[in-house]
Design a protein around this motif. Structure first.
Motif, mmCIF file in Angstrom:
data_model
loop_
_atom_site.group_PDB
_atom_site.id
_atom_site.type_symbol
_atom_site.label_atom_id
_atom_site.label_comp_id
_atom_site.label_asym_id
_atom_site.label_seq_id
_atom_site.Cartn_x
_atom_site.Cartn_y
_atom_site.Cartn_z
ATOM 1 N N ARG A 111 0.829 -1.205 0.000
ATOM 2 C CA ARG A 111 0.000 0.000 0.000
ATOM 3 C C ARG A 111 0.862 1.252 0.000
ATOM 4 N NH1 ARG A 111 -3.708 -0.993 4.964
ATOM 5 N NH2 ARG A 111 -1.889 -2.160 5.603
ATOM 6 N N ILE A 112 2.145 1.065 -0.116
ATOM 7 C CA ILE A 112 3.081 2.183 -0.130
ATOM 8 C C ILE A 112 3.011 2.846 -1.503
ATOM 9 C CG2 ILE A 112 5.509 2.833 0.126
ATOM 10 C CD1 ILE A 112 5.797 0.075 1.658
ATOM 11 N N SER A 113 2.930 4.151 -1.516
ATOM 12 C CA SER A 113 2.808 4.870 -2.789
ATOM 13 C C SER A 113 4.081 4.718 -3.622
ATOM 14 C CB SER A 113 2.530 6.344 -2.531
ATOM 15 O OG SER A 113 3.650 6.952 -1.937
ATOM 16 N N LEU A 114 3.922 4.813 -4.931
ATOM 17 C CA LEU A 114 5.078 4.707 -5.816
ATOM 18 C C LEU A 114 6.067 5.846 -5.592
ATOM 19 C CD1 LEU A 114 3.767 3.533 -9.309
ATOM 20 C CD2 LEU A 114 5.366 2.373 -7.797
ATOM 21 N N ILE A 115 5.554 7.005 -5.262
ATOM 22 C CA ILE A 115 6.463 8.126 -5.033
ATOM 23 C C ILE A 115 7.360 7.844 -3.819
ATOM 24 C CG2 ILE A 115 4.991 9.615 -3.622
ATOM 25 C CD1 ILE A 115 6.028 11.904 -5.554
ATOM 26 N N SER A 116 6.822 7.155 -2.808
ATOM 27 C CA SER A 116 7.643 6.766 -1.648
ATOM 28 C C SER A 116 8.664 5.712 -2.048
ATOM 29 C CB SER A 116 6.757 6.223 -0.525
ATOM 30 O OG SER A 116 5.950 7.242 -0.001
ATOM 31 N N TRP A 117 8.257 4.770 -2.896
ATOM 32 C CA TRP A 117 9.194 3.761 -3.399
ATOM 33 C C TRP A 117 10.323 4.430 -4.186
ATOM 34 C CZ3 TRP A 117 10.023 -1.135 -2.231
ATOM 35 C CH2 TRP A 117 8.994 -1.890 -1.673
ATOM 36 N N PHE A 118 9.958 5.332 -5.089
ATOM 37 C CA PHE A 118 10.962 6.007 -5.899
ATOM 38 C C PHE A 118 11.910 6.819 -5.018
ATOM 39 C CE2 PHE A 118 9.214 6.265 -10.490
ATOM 40 C CZ PHE A 118 8.821 4.947 -10.438
ATOM 41 N N GLU A 119 11.346 7.483 -4.014
ATOM 42 C CA GLU A 119 12.168 8.272 -3.098
ATOM 43 C C GLU A 119 13.123 7.357 -2.318
ATOM 44 O OE1 GLU A 119 11.637 11.487 0.548
ATOM 45 O OE2 GLU A 119 9.878 10.887 -0.611
ATOM 46 N N ALA A 120 12.638 6.199 -1.901
ATOM 47 C CA ALA A 120 13.487 5.243 -1.178
ATOM 48 C C ALA A 120 14.613 4.738 -2.072
ATOM 49 C CB ALA A 120 12.648 4.082 -0.664
ATOM 50 N N ILE A 121 14.287 4.405 -3.308
ATOM 51 C CA ILE A 121 15.312 3.919 -4.243
ATOM 52 C C ILE A 121 16.358 5.005 -4.478
ATOM 53 C CG2 ILE A 121 15.733 3.206 -6.635
ATOM 54 C CD1 ILE A 121 12.884 1.859 -6.490
ATOM 55 N N TRP A 122 15.900 6.234 -4.727
ATOM 56 C CA TRP A 122 16.832 7.334 -4.957
ATOM 57 C C TRP A 122 17.716 7.559 -3.727
ATOM 58 C CZ3 TRP A 122 17.716 12.123 -2.751
ATOM 59 C CH2 TRP A 122 18.580 12.953 -3.449
ATOM 60 N N THR A 123 17.119 7.514 -2.548
ATOM 61 C CA THR A 123 17.867 7.747 -1.310
ATOM 62 C C THR A 123 18.911 6.658 -1.090
ATOM 63 O OG1 THR A 123 15.947 8.851 -0.339
ATOM 64 C CG2 THR A 123 17.660 8.106 1.181
ATOM 65 N N ILE A 124 18.518 5.395 -1.260
ATOM 66 C CA ILE A 124 19.452 4.288 -1.056
ATOM 67 C C ILE A 124 20.621 4.378 -2.030
ATOM 68 C CG2 ILE A 124 19.699 1.778 -1.337
ATOM 69 C CD1 ILE A 124 16.807 1.574 -0.166
ATOM 70 N N LEU A 125 20.330 4.700 -3.274
ATOM 71 C CA LEU A 125 21.399 4.787 -4.273
ATOM 72 C C LEU A 125 22.263 6.040 -4.106
ATOM 73 C CD1 LEU A 125 19.494 3.509 -7.433
ATOM 74 C CD2 LEU A 125 21.092 2.251 -5.977
ATOM 75 N N SER A 126 21.754 7.049 -3.413
ATOM 76 C CA SER A 126 22.506 8.290 -3.218
ATOM 77 C C SER A 126 23.531 8.186 -2.090
ATOM 78 C CB SER A 126 21.550 9.439 -2.901
ATOM 79 O OG SER A 126 20.725 9.695 -3.995
ATOM 80 N N TYR A 127 23.256 7.355 -1.094
ATOM 81 C CA TYR A 127 24.166 7.209 0.043
ATOM 82 C C TYR A 127 25.253 6.200 -0.310
ATOM 83 C CZ TYR A 127 21.269 9.836 3.343
ATOM 84 O OH TYR A 127 20.601 10.820 4.014
ATOM 85 N N LYS A 128 26.448 6.698 -0.538
ATOM 86 C CA LYS A 128 27.545 5.836 -0.962
ATOM 87 C C LYS A 128 27.967 4.826 0.109
ATOM 88 C CE LYS A 128 29.587 8.927 -4.404
ATOM 89 N NZ LYS A 128 28.415 8.929 -5.161
ATOM 90 N N LYS A 129 27.870 5.215 1.381
ATOM 91 C CA LYS A 129 28.283 4.325 2.467
ATOM 92 C C LYS A 129 27.117 3.522 3.034
ATOM 93 C CE LYS A 129 32.241 7.056 3.889
ATOM 94 N NZ LYS A 129 32.923 7.707 5.009
ATOM 95 N N GLY A 130 25.955 3.616 2.424
ATOM 96 C CA GLY A 130 24.788 2.889 2.918
ATOM 97 C C GLY A 130 23.955 3.746 3.855
ATOM 98 N N ILE A 131 22.762 3.252 4.137
ATOM 99 C CA ILE A 131 21.827 3.976 4.992
ATOM 100 C C ILE A 131 21.077 2.954 5.837
ATOM 101 C CG2 ILE A 131 20.057 4.005 3.195
ATOM 102 C CD1 ILE A 131 19.146 6.732 4.277
ATOM 103 N N SER A 132 20.792 3.296 7.067
ATOM 104 C CA SER A 132 20.044 2.389 7.936
ATOM 105 C C SER A 132 18.549 2.530 7.663
ATOM 106 C CB SER A 132 20.321 2.714 9.409
ATOM 107 O OG SER A 132 19.730 3.954 9.748
ATOM 108 N N SER A 133 17.799 1.519 8.074
ATOM 109 C CA SER A 133 16.349 1.580 7.894
ATOM 110 C C SER A 133 15.740 2.688 8.756
ATOM 111 C CB SER A 133 15.708 0.231 8.205
ATOM 112 O OG SER A 133 15.985 -0.178 9.527
ATOM 113 N N VAL A 134 16.361 2.977 9.886
ATOM 114 C CA VAL A 134 15.884 4.069 10.745
ATOM 115 C C VAL A 134 16.018 5.402 10.008
ATOM 116 C CG1 VAL A 134 16.287 5.332 12.903
ATOM 117 C CG2 VAL A 134 16.425 2.842 12.875
ATOM 118 N N GLN A 135 17.188 5.629 9.431
ATOM 119 C CA GLN A 135 17.431 6.878 8.705
ATOM 120 C C GLN A 135 16.540 6.976 7.466
ATOM 121 O OE1 GLN A 135 19.535 9.502 9.631
ATOM 122 N NE2 GLN A 135 18.396 10.523 8.017
#
Length: 120
Positions: free
Chosen positions: A72-96
């Motif tokens: 039920r998660i919106s596509l815009i949230s999915w796209f934002e998550a994908i962009w965020t994960i790929l933007s962090y070179k050292k990785g990102i925690s699920s909390v962040q």
């Protein structure tokens, strides 16, 4: 699609849910919509970005048989998550990630799991 270098650019490219759906439809099907259930079948366009496979009678949308299916998660949230994960070179925690895209930590962990699985 050109490289998106900032969150501001991301929001300009994907301002709403419809822009995400249109982007996915173009990437997935190009010019001809193909049923995920029967590739030889005729496809009928229904309302609200839904389609119907003539041979199987099943309804589907651009999210069917992708990492986005069944959420039920919106596509815009999915796209934002994908962009965020790929933007962090050292990785990102699920909390962040949850804080960045305004979802719970559990939802962020679920999304990260699916995204990582899709990326291989």
């Amino acid at each position: 699609m050109a490289t998106i270098n900032s969150f501001l650019e991301f929001m300009q490219v994907f301002p709403n849910e419809d822009s995400c759906i249109q982007y996915l439809e173009k990437k997935r099907w190009k010019d001809r919509i193909i049923s995920p259930f029967d590739s030889t079948s005729t496809v009928y366009k229904c309302k609200n970005h839904k389609y119907r496979c003539k041979n199987t009678g099943k309804y589907f949308d651009v999210k069917t048989k992708t990492i986005f299916q069944g959420t039920r998660i919106s596509l815009i949230s999915w796209f934002e998550a994908i962009w965020t994960i790929l933007s962090y070179k050292k990785g990102i925690s699920s909390v962040q990630l949850g804080e960045n895209i305004k979802v719970s930590q559990k939802t962020a962990w679920f999304m990260m799991h699916r995204i990582r699985k899709a990326l291989g």
